[in-house]
Design a protein around this motif. Structure first.
Motif, PDB file in Angstrom:
ATOM      1  N   HIS A  83     -22.558 -13.033  27.644  1.00 31.45           N
ATOM      2  CA  HIS A  83     -21.150 -12.550  27.987  1.00 31.45           C
ATOM      3  C   HIS A  83     -20.838 -11.982  26.313  1.00 31.45           C
ATOM      4  O   HIS A  83     -21.217 -11.704  25.379  1.00 31.45           O
ATOM      5  N   ASN A  84     -19.486 -11.226  26.839  1.00 35.31           N
ATOM      6  CA  ASN A  84     -19.147 -10.809  25.450  1.00 35.31           C
ATOM      7  C   ASN A  84     -17.113 -10.517  24.178  1.00 35.31           C
ATOM      8  O   ASN A  84     -17.778  -9.853  23.932  1.00 35.31           O
ATOM      9  N   GLY A  85     -17.448 -12.079  25.377  1.00 39.08           N
ATOM     10  CA  GLY A  85     -16.178 -12.277  24.857  1.00 39.08           C
ATOM     11  C   GLY A  85     -15.256 -12.074  25.033  1.00 39.08           C
ATOM     12  O   GLY A  85     -14.119 -12.720  24.740  1.00 39.08           O
ATOM     13  N   LYS A  86     -15.571 -11.878  26.507  1.00 38.85           N
ATOM     14  CA  LYS A  86     -13.980 -11.316  27.556  1.00 38.85           C
ATOM     15  C   LYS A  86     -14.427 -11.792  29.218  1.00 38.85           C
ATOM     16  O   LYS A  86     -13.767 -11.996  29.249  1.00 38.85           O
ATOM     17  N   GLU A  87     -15.041 -11.303  29.363  1.00 39.56           N
ATOM     18  CA  GLU A  87     -15.979 -11.614  30.309  1.00 39.56           C
ATOM     19  C   GLU A  87     -17.888 -11.863  30.588  1.00 39.56           C
ATOM     20  O   GLU A  87     -18.462 -11.626  29.704  1.00 39.56           O
ATOM     21  N   CYS A  89     -22.032 -24.402  18.969  1.00 41.38           N
ATOM     22  CA  CYS A  89     -22.468 -25.403  19.959  1.00 41.38           C
ATOM     23  C   CYS A  89     -21.310 -25.626  20.768  1.00 41.38           C
ATOM     24  O   CYS A  89     -20.240 -25.929  20.114  1.00 41.38           O
ATOM     25  N   THR A  90     -20.946 -25.615  21.647  1.00 47.51           N
ATOM     26  CA  THR A  90     -20.035 -26.137  23.214  1.00 47.51           C
ATOM     27  C   THR A  90     -19.399 -27.218  22.754  1.00 47.51           C
ATOM     28  O   THR A  90     -18.009 -27.525  22.990  1.00 47.51           O
ATOM     29  N   VAL A  91     -20.050 -28.245  22.338  1.00 47.38           N
ATOM     30  CA  VAL A  91     -19.317 -29.412  22.162  1.00 47.38           C
ATOM     31  C   VAL A  91     -19.096 -29.680  21.376  1.00 47.38           C
ATOM     32  O   VAL A  91     -17.939 -29.972  20.987  1.00 47.38           O
ATOM     33  N   ARG A  92     -19.172 -28.823  19.778  1.00 44.87           N
ATOM     34  CA  ARG A  92     -18.584 -28.462  18.680  1.00 44.87           C
ATOM     35  C   ARG A  92     -17.237 -28.269  18.721  1.00 44.87           C
ATOM     36  O   ARG A  92     -15.765 -28.646  18.402  1.00 44.87           O
ATOM     37  N   LEU A  93     -17.125 -27.221  19.628  1.00 47.27           N
ATOM     38  CA  LEU A  93     -16.061 -26.244  19.666  1.00 47.27           C
ATOM     39  C   LEU A  93     -14.843 -26.801  20.623  1.00 47.27           C
ATOM     40  O   LEU A  93     -13.992 -26.625  20.504  1.00 47.27           O
ATOM     41  N   SER A  94     -15.737 -28.193  21.924  1.00 50.79           N
ATOM     42  CA  SER A  94     -14.737 -28.451  22.224  1.00 50.79           C
ATOM     43  C   SER A  94     -13.729 -29.425  21.831  1.00 50.79           C
ATOM     44  O   SER A  94     -12.668 -29.713  21.990  1.00 50.79           O
ATOM     45  N   ARG A  95     -14.655 -30.234  21.008  1.00 49.06           N
ATOM     46  CA  ARG A  95     -13.919 -30.855  20.343  1.00 49.06           C
ATOM     47  C   ARG A  95     -12.400 -30.569  19.624  1.00 49.06           C
ATOM     48  O   ARG A  95     -11.238 -31.375  19.067  1.00 49.06           O
ATOM     49  N   THR A  96     -12.937 -29.586  19.272  1.00 52.94           N
ATOM     50  CA  THR A  96     -11.678 -28.330  17.837  1.00 52.94           C
ATOM     51  C   THR A  96     -10.473 -28.102  18.893  1.00 52.94           C
ATOM     52  O   THR A  96      -9.421 -28.401  19.059  1.00 52.94           O
ATOM     53  N   ALA A  97     -11.226 -27.334  20.248  1.00 51.57           N
ATOM     54  CA  ALA A  97     -10.574 -26.546  20.803  1.00 51.57           C
ATOM     55  C   ALA A  97      -9.814 -27.553  21.676  1.00 51.57           C
ATOM     56  O   ALA A  97      -7.918 -27.227  22.239  1.00 51.57           O
ATOM     57  N   ALA A 118      -7.972 -20.395  24.715  1.00 51.89           N
ATOM     58  CA  ALA A 118      -7.334 -21.202  24.438  1.00 51.89           C
ATOM     59  C   ALA A 118      -6.995 -20.628  22.972  1.00 51.89           C
ATOM     60  O   ALA A 118      -6.701 -21.573  21.611  1.00 51.89           O
ATOM     61  N   GLY A 119      -7.047 -19.696  22.435  1.00 58.32           N
ATOM     62  CA  GLY A 119      -7.014 -19.510  20.960  1.00 58.32           C
ATOM     63  C   GLY A 119      -8.315 -19.804  20.186  1.00 58.32           C
ATOM     64  O   GLY A 119      -8.513 -19.825  18.460  1.00 58.32           O
ATOM     65  N   GLY A 120      -9.932 -19.591  21.107  1.00 60.83           N
ATOM     66  CA  GLY A 120     -10.917 -19.825  20.233  1.00 60.83           C
ATOM     67  C   GLY A 120     -11.344 -19.093  19.505  1.00 60.83           C
ATOM     68  O   GLY A 120     -12.686 -19.133  18.668  1.00 60.83           O
ATOM     69  N   GLU A 121     -10.875 -17.977  19.491  1.00 66.02           N
ATOM     70  CA  GLU A 121     -11.733 -16.311  18.616  1.00 66.02           C
ATOM     71  C   GLU A 121     -12.079 -16.832  17.732  1.00 66.02           C
ATOM     72  O   GLU A 121     -12.448 -16.617  16.873  1.00 66.02           O
ATOM     73  N   LYS A 122     -10.362 -17.436  16.923  1.00 63.54           N
ATOM     74  CA  LYS A 122     -10.196 -17.231  15.009  1.00 63.54           C
ATOM     75  C   LYS A 122     -11.443 -19.177  14.997  1.00 63.54           C
ATOM     76  O   LYS A 122     -11.820 -18.701  14.041  1.00 63.54           O
ATOM     77  N   LEU A 123     -12.121 -19.306  16.235  1.00 63.42           N
ATOM     78  CA  LEU A 123     -12.291 -20.728  15.578  1.00 63.42           C
ATOM     79  C   LEU A 123     -13.818 -20.861  15.888  1.00 63.42           C
ATOM     80  O   LEU A 123     -14.243 -21.500  14.733  1.00 63.42           O
ATOM     81  N   VAL A 124     -14.293 -19.365  16.580  1.00 59.91           N
ATOM     82  CA  VAL A 124     -15.757 -19.145  16.280  1.00 59.91           C
ATOM     83  C   VAL A 124     -15.988 -18.699  15.008  1.00 59.91           C
ATOM     84  O   VAL A 124     -16.904 -18.512  14.662  1.00 59.91           O
TER      85      VAL A 124
END
Length: 441
Positions: free
Chosen positions: A27-31, A112-120, A163-169
């Motif tokens: 994944h390149n961040g867009k697709e 970790c998408t578990v942790r990212l999902s909790r915030t997003a 959902a605005g996750g670029e900043k989160l990442v």
């Protein structure tokens, strides 16, 4: 540049289990840029319950390549990319371990998408992959298969970015961000606000039950230390996956934390505490009167409903004490069960028993009453030992030297004694005699 990974395995820990399937979505961040998927011969028999869950049978992997044959391709796909997985530490631990087994030194930044999902997506019912797919309407064409789960995780990652996750990442990838090391079920807030103070901390499971109690000079640093490193053993992995919450109690000093930890382990009997559950004084010196009327001393294993004159963990220590009594009080070695060849004593029981009683009285006198004092800000942390037994502890804001024993007992919190506490107090007194004081009687 990201590599979204999912694996299927023969078990839950990497050091004695194999990978049966791996899927990588680039994944390149867009697709999505590309995909890779393959079965792998794990070198282990697939347990029946794992086969039932994943659908992967032994015959399906019999002719599949072992990890060593595909390691080079997998390494090149992952190289230079951020490693993403749902519960990333599980997948990463397996991949890194199996790379090491075939000579690759693999390190990567992780998400970790578990942790990212909790915030997003805060406020969802659960954050397992199946639950997220259901709640966020994500299609999964192959549940519990590497390809289907990797593609579902890639879709989830795209939704996080949208959902605005670029900043989160970016925040998660900062070197100073330590959230990635946390167990997947532990909210970061539980660790974020832990104090840098001495105390006792508690790990809780999903139902809130305490599963581990620990002591710390610095609560936050000690809690975080549980989550660092790459131990892939089953015990540690099983421990981490059960942690859903952390609570704590501050103590005035590190020594108070040691005592409180032991008290709480005996009170709560947590699942993952092991050492103190087994620690017991094994032997004791007991008194009894034989058929001839002689008062006798003997070393025996501790008995549940009898109270020894003194107890100890090594039998040799008991012999040392008993021989000292024989020498100092002119006791009969045969009547103390130390010399079975000794002749019958010349003294009458009444005269001999007086000497034994003197020895017993001396043993009791060794059980002193004293106070351990440690200064803490504008107060004093006091630990009271009364007649050789731990009474309790607490903070005293008055001058403890001016208080009588009974006044101290009213101010301190009483706690049950155990062998670990007695051992810790004995060791502390030996190392810090300047902190031991006699209370007013």
């Amino acid at each position: 540049m990201y590599a979204i990974v999912d694996i299927e395995t023969t078990g839950s820990h990497a050091d004695s289990n194999g990978i049966t399937e791996i899927a990588i979505v680039l994944h390149n961040g867009k697709e999505i840029e590309g995909k890779f998927e393959t079965l792998i011969n794990p070198g282990y028999k697939i347990p029946r319950f794992v086969a039932a869950l994943t659908g992967i049978q032994d015959y399906m992997v019999a002719n599949a390549p072992p990890f060593s044959e595909v390691a080079d391709k997998i390494y090149n796909l992952l190289k230079g990319r951020i490693f993403i997985a749902h519960n990333v530490n599980f997948d990463y631990s397996f991949i890194r371990h199996h790379f090491q087994q075939v000579g690759y030194d693999y390190h990567a930044r992780k998400l970790c998408t578990v942790r990212l999902s909790r915030t997003a997506f805060p406020g969802l019912r659960k954050y397992g992959l199946d639950a997220l797919c259901e709640q966020l309407n994500i299609m999964n064409g192959g549940r519990h298969r590497a390809g289907g789960d990797a593609e579902a995780t890639a879709t989830l990652f795209s939704m996080i970015l949208n959902a605005g996750g670029e900043k989160l990442v970016k925040e998660y990838l900062k070197k100073e961000s330590r959230e990635q090391i946390l167990p997947p079920n532990l909210p970061k807030e539980h660790v974020q606000w832990l104090p840098y103070q001495p105390g006792v901390y508690y790990f809780h499971d999903e139902k809130g039950k305490v599963i581990y109690v620990g002591k710390a000079k610095n609560i936050k640093q000690r809690v975080v230390s549980h989550f660092t490193g790459f131990d892939t053993g089953s015990k540690r992995q099983n421990f981490l996956k059960h942690i859903h919450a952390v609570t704590y109690k501050e103590t005035p000093t590190e020594f108070a934390a040691y005592l409180l930890e032991s008290i709480e382990i005996k009170r709560l009997w947590p699942q993952f505490n092991h050492s103190q559950k087994k620690f017991e004084w094994q032997y004791g010196i007991y008194e009894y009167t034989d058929m001839r009327g002689y008062l006798r001393l003997t070393i025996e294993k501790k008995r549940k409903h009898l109270h020894p004159l003194v107890c100890f963990s090594l039998k040799a220590e008991g012999y040392r004490i008993l021989w000292k009594l024989v020498k100092d009080f002119n006791l009969d070695a045969g009547l103390c069960c130390l010399d079975t060849t000794a002749p019958s004593p010349a003294e009458e029981p009444a005269a001999y028993n007086l000497k034994v009683q003197q020895a017993i009285d001396w043993l009791q006198e060794q059980k002193e009453t004293f106070l351990i004092k440690e200064e803490h800000r504008d107060a004093t942390n006091c630990v009271l030992v009364e007649k050789g037994h731990f009474y309790g502890m607490g903070l005293i804001y008055n001058n403890a030297d001016d208080l009588t024993l009974e006044q101290l007992k009213e101010l301190l919190t009483p706690y049950p004694e155990n062998e670990v506490i007695r051992s810790m107090i004995s060791s502390f007194v030996y190392k810090h005699p300047n902190k031991v004081h006699k209370p007013l009687l």
